[in-house]
Design a protein around this motif. Structure first.
Motif, PDB file in Angstrom:
ATOM      1  N   MET A   1      -7.420   4.610 -14.756  1.00 19.67           N
ATOM      2  CA  MET A   1      -8.251   3.577 -14.900  1.00 19.67           C
ATOM      3  C   MET A   1      -8.083   2.160 -14.733  1.00 19.67           C
ATOM      4  SD  MET A   1     -12.332   3.111 -14.607  1.00 19.67           S
ATOM      5  CE  MET A   1     -13.422   1.541 -13.833  1.00 19.67           C
ATOM      6  N   THR A   2      -7.566   1.438 -13.739  1.00 23.05           N
ATOM      7  CA  THR A   2      -7.338  -0.349 -13.621  1.00 23.05           C
ATOM      8  C   THR A   2      -8.250  -0.658 -14.905  1.00 23.05           C
ATOM      9  OG1 THR A   2      -6.356   0.092 -12.259  1.00 23.05           O
ATOM     10  CG2 THR A   2      -6.780  -2.273 -13.003  1.00 23.05           C
ATOM     11  N   THR A   3      -7.099  -1.674 -16.304  1.00 24.41           N
ATOM     12  CA  THR A   3      -8.338  -2.287 -17.237  1.00 24.41           C
ATOM     13  C   THR A   3      -8.884  -3.706 -16.485  1.00 24.41           C
ATOM     14  OG1 THR A   3      -6.652  -1.514 -18.959  1.00 24.41           O
ATOM     15  CG2 THR A   3      -7.953  -3.915 -19.533  1.00 24.41           C
ATOM     16  N   PRO A   4      -9.693  -3.842 -16.192  1.00 23.45           N
ATOM     17  CA  PRO A   4     -10.710  -5.047 -15.536  1.00 23.45           C
ATOM     18  C   PRO A   4     -10.149  -6.288 -16.245  1.00 23.45           C
ATOM     19  CG  PRO A   4     -12.815  -3.731 -16.901  1.00 23.45           C
ATOM     20  CD  PRO A   4     -11.007  -2.932 -17.486  1.00 23.45           C
ATOM     21  N   HIS A   5      -9.903  -7.686 -14.522  1.00 28.84           N
ATOM     22  CA  HIS A   5      -8.935  -8.349 -15.492  1.00 28.84           C
ATOM     23  C   HIS A   5     -10.509  -9.138 -15.495  1.00 28.84           C
ATOM     24  CE1 HIS A   5      -4.741  -7.583 -15.111  1.00 28.84           C
ATOM     25  NE2 HIS A   5      -5.262  -6.142 -14.381  1.00 28.84           N
ATOM     26  N   PRO A   6      -9.946 -10.566 -16.246  1.00 29.66           N
ATOM     27  CA  PRO A   6     -11.002 -11.451 -16.238  1.00 29.66           C
ATOM     28  C   PRO A   6     -10.643 -11.915 -14.823  1.00 29.66           C
ATOM     29  CG  PRO A   6      -8.480 -11.887 -17.676  1.00 29.66           C
ATOM     30  CD  PRO A   6      -8.785 -10.777 -17.061  1.00 29.66           C
ATOM     31  N   LEU A   7     -12.137 -12.681 -14.439  1.00 28.92           N
ATOM     32  CA  LEU A   7     -12.206 -13.554 -13.678  1.00 28.92           C
ATOM     33  C   LEU A   7     -10.447 -15.305 -13.227  1.00 28.92           C
ATOM     34  CD1 LEU A   7     -15.885 -13.232 -12.811  1.00 28.92           C
ATOM     35  CD2 LEU A   7     -13.560 -11.745 -11.749  1.00 28.92           C
ATOM     36  N   THR A   8      -9.980 -15.416 -14.238  1.00 29.51           N
ATOM     37  CA  THR A   8      -9.224 -16.253 -14.107  1.00 29.51           C
ATOM     38  C   THR A   8      -8.212 -15.811 -13.543  1.00 29.51           C
ATOM     39  OG1 THR A   8      -8.795 -15.870 -16.037  1.00 29.51           O
ATOM     40  CG2 THR A   8     -11.007 -17.870 -15.900  1.00 29.51           C
ATOM     41  N   SER A   9      -7.841 -14.456 -13.589  1.00 29.35           N
ATOM     42  CA  SER A   9      -7.137 -14.022 -12.932  1.00 29.35           C
ATOM     43  C   SER A   9      -6.781 -13.976 -11.521  1.00 29.35           C
ATOM     44  CB  SER A   9      -5.882 -12.431 -13.386  1.00 29.35           C
ATOM     45  OG  SER A   9      -7.086 -11.643 -12.969  1.00 29.35           O
ATOM     46  N   GLY A  10      -5.319 -13.648 -10.713  1.00 27.29           N
ATOM     47  CA  GLY A  10      -5.738 -14.592  -9.327  1.00 27.29           C
ATOM     48  C   GLY A  10      -4.867 -12.716  -8.582  1.00 27.29           C
ATOM     49  N   PHE A  11      -5.070 -12.538  -7.445  1.00 23.09           N
ATOM     50  CA  PHE A  11      -4.370 -11.621  -6.591  1.00 23.09           C
ATOM     51  C   PHE A  11      -2.822 -12.186  -5.925  1.00 23.09           C
ATOM     52  CE2 PHE A  11      -8.454 -10.131  -6.822  1.00 23.09           C
ATOM     53  CZ  PHE A  11      -8.374  -9.052  -7.149  1.00 23.09           C
ATOM     54  N   GLY A  12      -1.733 -11.147  -6.390  1.00 23.45           N
ATOM     55  CA  GLY A  12      -1.153 -12.155  -5.486  1.00 23.45           C
ATOM     56  C   GLY A  12       0.017 -10.358  -4.456  1.00 23.45           C
ATOM     57  N   LEU A  13       0.845 -11.244  -4.061  1.00 20.50           N
ATOM     58  CA  LEU A  13       1.611 -10.457  -2.856  1.00 20.50           C
ATOM     59  C   LEU A  13       3.718 -10.300  -3.505  1.00 20.50           C
ATOM     60  CD1 LEU A  13       1.921  -8.073  -0.894  1.00 20.50           C
ATOM     61  CD2 LEU A  13       1.388 -10.498   0.937  1.00 20.50           C
ATOM     62  N   ILE A  14       3.650  -9.573  -3.635  1.00 12.66           N
ATOM     63  CA  ILE A  14       5.454  -9.070  -3.033  1.00 12.66           C
ATOM     64  C   ILE A  14       5.785  -8.129  -2.616  1.00 12.66           C
ATOM     65  CG2 ILE A  14       6.969  -8.662  -4.764  1.00 12.66           C
ATOM     66  CD1 ILE A  14       6.142  -8.878  -6.955  1.00 12.66           C
ATOM     67  N   VAL A  15       6.724  -8.594  -1.145  1.00 14.09           N
ATOM     68  CA  VAL A  15       6.838  -8.310  -0.128  1.00 14.09           C
ATOM     69  C   VAL A  15       8.698  -7.649  -0.108  1.00 14.09           C
ATOM     70  CG1 VAL A  15       7.175  -8.024   2.435  1.00 14.09           C
ATOM     71  CG2 VAL A  15       5.284  -8.966   1.208  1.00 14.09           C
ATOM     72  N   ILE A  16       8.738  -6.664  -0.238  1.00  9.65           N
ATOM     73  CA  ILE A  16      10.301  -6.259  -0.711  1.00  9.65           C
ATOM     74  C   ILE A  16      10.154  -5.623   0.527  1.00  9.65           C
ATOM     75  CG2 ILE A  16      10.967  -4.862  -2.195  1.00  9.65           C
ATOM     76  CD1 ILE A  16       9.409  -5.081  -3.987  1.00  9.65           C
ATOM     77  N   GLY A  17      12.584  -6.177   0.525  1.00  7.72           N
ATOM     78  CA  GLY A  17      13.082  -5.297   1.812  1.00  7.72           C
ATOM     79  C   GLY A  17      13.864  -6.767   2.617  1.00  7.72           C
ATOM     80  N   ASP A  18      15.428  -6.060   2.706  1.00  5.14           N
ATOM     81  CA  ASP A  18      16.264  -6.463   3.384  1.00  5.14           C
ATOM     82  C   ASP A  18      15.568  -7.249   4.478  1.00  5.14           C
ATOM     83  OD1 ASP A  18      17.733  -7.074   0.897  1.00  5.14           O
ATOM     84  OD2 ASP A  18      19.256  -5.803   1.966  1.00  5.14           O
ATOM     85  N   GLU A  19      14.753  -6.453   5.456  1.00  2.00           N
ATOM     86  CA  GLU A  19      14.675  -5.825   6.654  1.00  2.00           C
ATOM     87  C   GLU A  19      13.581  -7.363   7.376  1.00  2.00           C
ATOM     88  OE1 GLU A  19      11.668  -3.289   4.667  1.00  2.00           O
ATOM     89  OE2 GLU A  19      14.303  -3.959   4.997  1.00  2.00           O
ATOM     90  N   ILE A  20      12.591  -7.483   6.560  1.00  2.00           N
ATOM     91  CA  ILE A  20      11.875  -8.709   6.651  1.00  2.00           C
ATOM     92  C   ILE A  20      12.607  -9.838   5.936  1.00  2.00           C
ATOM     93  CG2 ILE A  20       9.822 -10.162   5.690  1.00  2.00           C
ATOM     94  CD1 ILE A  20       9.306  -7.175   7.042  1.00  2.00           C
ATOM     95  N   LEU A  21      13.614 -10.128   5.032  1.00  2.00           N
ATOM     96  CA  LEU A  21      14.699 -11.403   5.160  1.00  2.00           C
ATOM     97  C   LEU A  21      15.544 -11.768   6.381  1.00  2.00           C
ATOM     98  CD1 LEU A  21      14.770 -11.309   1.293  1.00  2.00           C
ATOM     99  CD2 LEU A  21      13.051 -12.165   2.800  1.00  2.00           C
ATOM    100  N   SER A  22      15.851 -10.514   6.929  1.00  2.00           N
ATOM    101  CA  SER A  22      16.785 -10.475   7.825  1.00  2.00           C
ATOM    102  C   SER A  22      16.198 -11.469   9.265  1.00  2.00           C
ATOM    103  CB  SER A  22      18.177  -9.017   8.131  1.00  2.00           C
ATOM    104  OG  SER A  22      17.236  -8.497   8.608  1.00  2.00           O
ATOM    105  N   GLY A  23      14.632 -10.863   9.221  1.00  2.00           N
ATOM    106  CA  GLY A  23      13.831 -11.528  10.816  1.00  2.00           C
ATOM    107  C   GLY A  23      14.330  -9.518  11.511  1.00  2.00           C
ATOM    108  N   LYS A  24      15.148  -9.489  11.064  1.00  2.00           N
ATOM    109  CA  LYS A  24      14.847  -7.349  11.981  1.00  2.00           C
ATOM    110  C   LYS A  24      13.801  -6.533  11.865  1.00  2.00           C
ATOM    111  CE  LYS A  24      17.679  -4.630  11.003  1.00  2.00           C
ATOM    112  NZ  LYS A  24      19.107  -3.808  10.930  1.00  2.00           N
TER     113      LYS A  24
END
Length: 293
Positions: A1-24
């Motif tokens: 189970m995920t350890t609870p995070h303090p409310l001061t932490s935030g949500f982030g997103l990492i989008v991975i893939g050459d096809e996104i950066l190339s515009g394909k």
């Protein structure tokens, strides 16, 4: 189970893939993740894009694991030569990548189902089936994220700095329900923690340099509230204008907005429609109020 995070932490997103950066392919994850979070009274604090380069992915993940943030990473968890996310996650954590027993069982179950659909026997030792098990090779200690589309799971890992990264496929049809499952399973206690409201007004012909002192004064007098300006030079309805507003917790926004309006009226600028946007799970969207003059 995920350890609870303090409310001061935030949500982030990492989008991975050459096809996104190339515009394909056009990225659809950013707007959807913002939507999924907002529906739960949460918000996205940052996002990053990275191509299919193992060292670059490792570096981005190492930073995410060292933070206190909850991060979703999309893409690159397959088993083709251009998929590096699983290996990069292990490298970022400094652990070995191993076949997860639950992932192995889920992948084999999927292979059995496909064989049955095709009317052929399931051959677990066939080279292509053995290769498919690589999709279940995760950093040691990873936890499974179920995939309702085809059973091939994603995974979650905790970093030494307190950050947790949840890895899902790049396909929206798989990624989005998996992200929803993570939120509803592990972060329900945080729902509403980041609920914000925005109140703004259209300032016709506004000039940001002229409005800046007022903006700075509002932020100084109302801690926790941010002032924003969105200029436009060719709006089809309003023409040249600035949408000037404040955002923050709903109970703090009202007083700051009243002060903003008072300051604008003292400057004798021409005001247009007022807008209210809510990020609360129960009050999404935007409403217009009567215009000001």
């Amino acid at each position: 189970m995920t350890t609870p995070h303090p409310l001061t932490s935030g949500f982030g997103l990492i989008v991975i893939g050459d096809e996104i950066l190339s515009g394909k392919r056009q990225d659809k994850h950013l707007t959807k993740v913002i939507e999924l979070l907002a529906a739960r009274g949460l918000r996205l604090r940052w996002a990053r894009y990275v191509g299919d380069d193992r060292d670059a992915i490792t570096d981005v993940l190492r930073q995410a694991f060292a933070s206190a943030d909850v991060v979703f990473a999309t893409g690159g968890i397959g088993a083709t030569p251009d998929d590096h996310t699983r290996q990069a996650a292990a490298a970022a954590l400094g652990v070995e990548a191993v076949l997860h027993p639950e992932a192995k069982a889920l992948i084999e179950q999927r292979m059995r189902e496909v064989a049955a659909e095709q009317g052929v026997p399931f051959e677990p030792d066939r080279p292509d089936n053995v290769h498919r098990l690589n999709m279940g090779v995760f950093p040691r200690g990873a936890r499974i994220i179920p995939n309702p589309y085809n059973r091939i799971p994603g995974f979650s890992c905790d970093g030494p700095g307190g950050g947790t990264v949840h890895f899902v496929p790049g396909f929206p049809v798989m990624a989005w329900p998996m992200i929803e499952w993570v939120l509803d399973t592990h972060y329900r206690d945080r729902f509403g923690a980041d609920a914000q409201q925005e109140r703004s007004v259209i300032v016709f012909g506004g000039i940001e340099a002229t409005l800046t002192p007022l903006m700075e004064r509002i932020e100084a007098e109302h801690p926790g509230v941010k002032v924003f300006s969105l200029p436009s030079v060719d709006h089809p309805e309003y023409g040249r204008h600035i949408e000037l507003g404040v955002k923050g917790a709903a109970d703090a926004v009202g007083a700051a907005y009243d002060a903003l309006l008072t300051g604008l009226r003292a400057m004798s600028v021409r005001l247009g429609p007022e807008l209210v946007r809510s990020g609360d799970a129960s009050k999404q969207g935007m409403t217009h109020q009567n215009g000001s003059s």
